[in-house]
Write an enzyme that holds these catalytic residues in place. Structure first.
Site, PDB file in Angstrom:
ATOM      1  CE  LYS A 159      -4.081  -1.725   2.487  1.00  0.00           C
ATOM      2  NZ  LYS A 159      -4.964  -1.461   3.661  1.00  0.00           N
ATOM      3  CG  LEU A 204      -7.441  -9.133   6.452  1.00  0.00           C
ATOM      4  CD1 LEU A 204      -8.373  -8.342   7.376  1.00  0.00           C
ATOM      5  CD2 LEU A 204      -6.785 -10.275   7.209  1.00  0.00           C
ATOM      6  CG  HIS A 236     -10.694  -0.590  -3.972  1.00  0.00           C
ATOM      7  ND1 HIS A 236     -10.485  -1.576  -3.034  1.00  0.00           N
ATOM      8  CD2 HIS A 236      -9.943  -0.926  -5.052  1.00  0.00           C
ATOM      9  CE1 HIS A 236      -9.626  -2.457  -3.509  1.00  0.00           C
ATOM     10  NE2 HIS A 236      -9.292  -2.090  -4.735  1.00  0.00           N
ATOM     11  CD  GLU A 276     -12.699   4.318   5.818  1.00  0.00           C
ATOM     12  OE1 GLU A 276     -12.257   3.429   5.067  1.00  0.00           O
ATOM     13  OE2 GLU A 276     -13.360   5.298   5.426  1.00  0.00           O
ATOM     14  CD  GLU A 288      -8.311   4.761   4.362  1.00  0.00           C
ATOM     15  OE1 GLU A 288      -7.302   5.350   3.926  1.00  0.00           O
ATOM     16  OE2 GLU A 288      -9.280   4.459   3.647  1.00  0.00           O
ATOM     17  CG  ASN A 290     -11.815   8.536   5.550  1.00  0.00           C
ATOM     18  OD1 ASN A 290     -12.589   7.611   5.392  1.00  0.00           O
ATOM     19  ND2 ASN A 290     -10.758   8.681   4.778  1.00  0.00           N
ATOM     20  NE  ARG A 292     -12.775  12.448   3.311  1.00  0.00           N
ATOM     21  CZ  ARG A 292     -13.631  11.451   3.106  1.00  0.00           C
ATOM     22  NH1 ARG A 292     -14.868  11.539   3.580  1.00  0.00           N
ATOM     23  NH2 ARG A 292     -13.258  10.352   2.471  1.00  0.00           N
ATOM     24  NE  ARG A 338     -21.225   6.542  -0.758  1.00  0.00           N
ATOM     25  CZ  ARG A 338     -19.946   6.879  -0.552  1.00  0.00           C
ATOM     26  NH1 ARG A 338     -19.205   7.284  -1.595  1.00  0.00           N
ATOM     27  NH2 ARG A 338     -19.411   6.808   0.632  1.00  0.00           N
TER      28      ARG A 338
END
Length: 450
Positions: A159, A204, A236, A276, A288, A290, A292, A338
């Site tokens: 990553k 994973l 993703h 997350e 990670e 976020n 915001r 969405r």
């Protein structure tokens, strides 16, 4: 005390922030590009100012233009929404340097959590469970990389330290694939994020994507608002989110959330944020943060009855948190779909003029959108045009209401992904709960291949 807020974003989140400002008695100034000049949210703001041409780099990503707009219109704070400059530490610094309030965490906190390597270090120090991986950035010596991967155990994923949005990741199923995965990811990271640093984690196989919402003030008070399951993804990118995450033990979530709270205190985090995780075999692993507002925040608002955007504004204004953890109650279940302007089969963008828009309505149904009949969807930005949110006493009731909402939604003049959402709402694996992040992608591939 904040009096006037510049909204440095567009679309449905611009309207969302405007509503929160009005509820708190604040004025909202809308920044907009030339492509968005005729948008309804520009007209509805207390004032509006053009910050550049259609290109994001010359408007919504143009830091000097945004700062100038805020000062020229008498704003004392800037709300970045999500996307664009919302997780840009240099932007947060520029806002503060201009004597304005950045509605979000400090630049230092953004930097710590924006770099995945430093974020892992900070989380591990707070006791947050992390996926087994390299202790830091991979060295240039490939033999050392080989040794690190062997210790972790294959398969592994390489990553980018500054990655996001599904970019900057390569899986190596065995040692023979490692060299190419490291080299390719480094080059992509250098080009996309101006940061060639990469690291390795255990890969994973069938995880779920789970995230924990927090609110923190500048006085060391932090609460968590439950978790969301965002596993219905394509390439993703999240398509459907829900809260709470079905089938995950409450004690496991609470333990991870308490560690996230401790991490926030350690780094001096202030504002709204989301941790997350990947969930597999009854374990949660941090991936990670976020720093915001999240697109999917409405599902958390639905089950907690807490307005997260108003909370952002109040915290940025210096208020102490008005909630203790014991005050937060979780009620029922919520889903969010969405709605994107795209072909439901090929997923190609579908810009154009909306000739007819009939949103759903009814008990337990919420729609966040900026579209209306006659609205021309620009080609320059993200394809999401609306979010349909339902809430019910149970997950089954929330799903039934979503089926009804999707059936009663009509958007003419363009193509949308509503047919895909309708299909998911009757999919057996989705109805059972607990499908992995790979499920939808595999389902779509099978359909494409016949």
């Amino acid at each position: 005390m904040i009096g006037t807020v510049l909204i440095a974003n567009r679309g449905e989140v611009a309207l969302r922030v405007q509503r929160a400002c009005r509820a708190l008695g604040m004025k909202a100034v809308q920044a907009y590009s030339q492509a968005d000049a005729e948008a309804d949210y520009v007209r509805l703001a207390d004032a509006a100012i053009c910050i550049g041409p259609a290109s994001s780099s010359k408007s919504y990503l143009n830091i000097p233009a945004v700062i100038f707009a805020a000062r020229a219109t008498g704003c004392d704070a800037v709300h970045p929404g999500y996307g664009f400059l919302s997780e840009n530490a240099e932007f947060a610094e520029a806002v503060e340097a201009a004597g304005l309030t950045f509605i979000g965490p400090s630049a230092q906190a953004i930097r710590i959590m924006g770099d995945k390597i430093s974020a892992r270090t900070a989380m591990a120090a707070a006791g947050v469970p992390c996926i087994p991986g390299s202790p830091g950035a991979l060295p240039d010596d490939f033999e050392q990389c080989r040794g690190i991967a062997a210790t972790i155990g294959y398969p592994v994923i390489v990553k980018a330290a500054g990655g996001g949005g599904g970019r900057g990741m390569r899986v190596a199923a065995h040692e023979g694939e490692l060299a190419e995965a490291v080299a390719t990811t480094r080059e992509e990271a250098r080009a996309a994020f101006s940061n060639p640093a990469v690291y390795i984690e255990r890969y994973l196989g069938e995880p779920r994507h789970v995230e924990i919402q927090i609110l923190a003030d500048a006085h060391g008070n932090v609460v968590w608002l439950g978790e969301r399951d965002c596993s219905m993804q394509r390439r993703h990118q999240k398509i459907i989110e829900e809260a709470p995450a079905p089938g995950i033990p409450r004690a496991l979530v609470a333990n991870a959330a308490d560690r996230c709270v401790e991490a926030c205190r350690r780094i001096g985090y202030s504002g709204a944020g989301t941790f997350e995780f990947l969930y597999e075999k009854n374990e949660l692993f941090f991936i990670e943060m976020n720093t915001r507002l999240q697109v999917e925040h409405p599902v958390t608002e639905a089950i907690t009855d807490i307005d997260i955007v108003q909370a952002q504004l109040r915290i940025a204004g210096g208020e102490r948190l008005w909630l203790d953890q014991a005050d937060i109650e979780f009620r029922g279940h919520s889903l969010e779909c969405r709605i994107n302007a795209e072909d439901p089969v090929t997923f190609a963008p579908s810009p154009g003029v909306i000739s007819n828009w009939q949103p759903p309505s009814g008990v337990g149904i919420r729609v966040d959108t900026h579209i209306m009949p006659g609205y021309a969807i620009p080609t320059h930005y993200d394809s999401m045009i609306a979010k349909i949110v339902t809430h019910g006493r149970t997950r089954d009731e929330a799903i039934r209401r979503m089926r009804e909402a999707l059936a009663n939604t009509r958007i003419d003049g363009i193509k949308t992904n509503i047919p895909l959402h309708r299909e998911i709402m009757v999919d057996e694996a989705f109805l059972a709960g607990g499908a992995s992040i790979h499920y939808l992608e595999a389902k779509l591939e099978r359909a494409e291949n016949g």
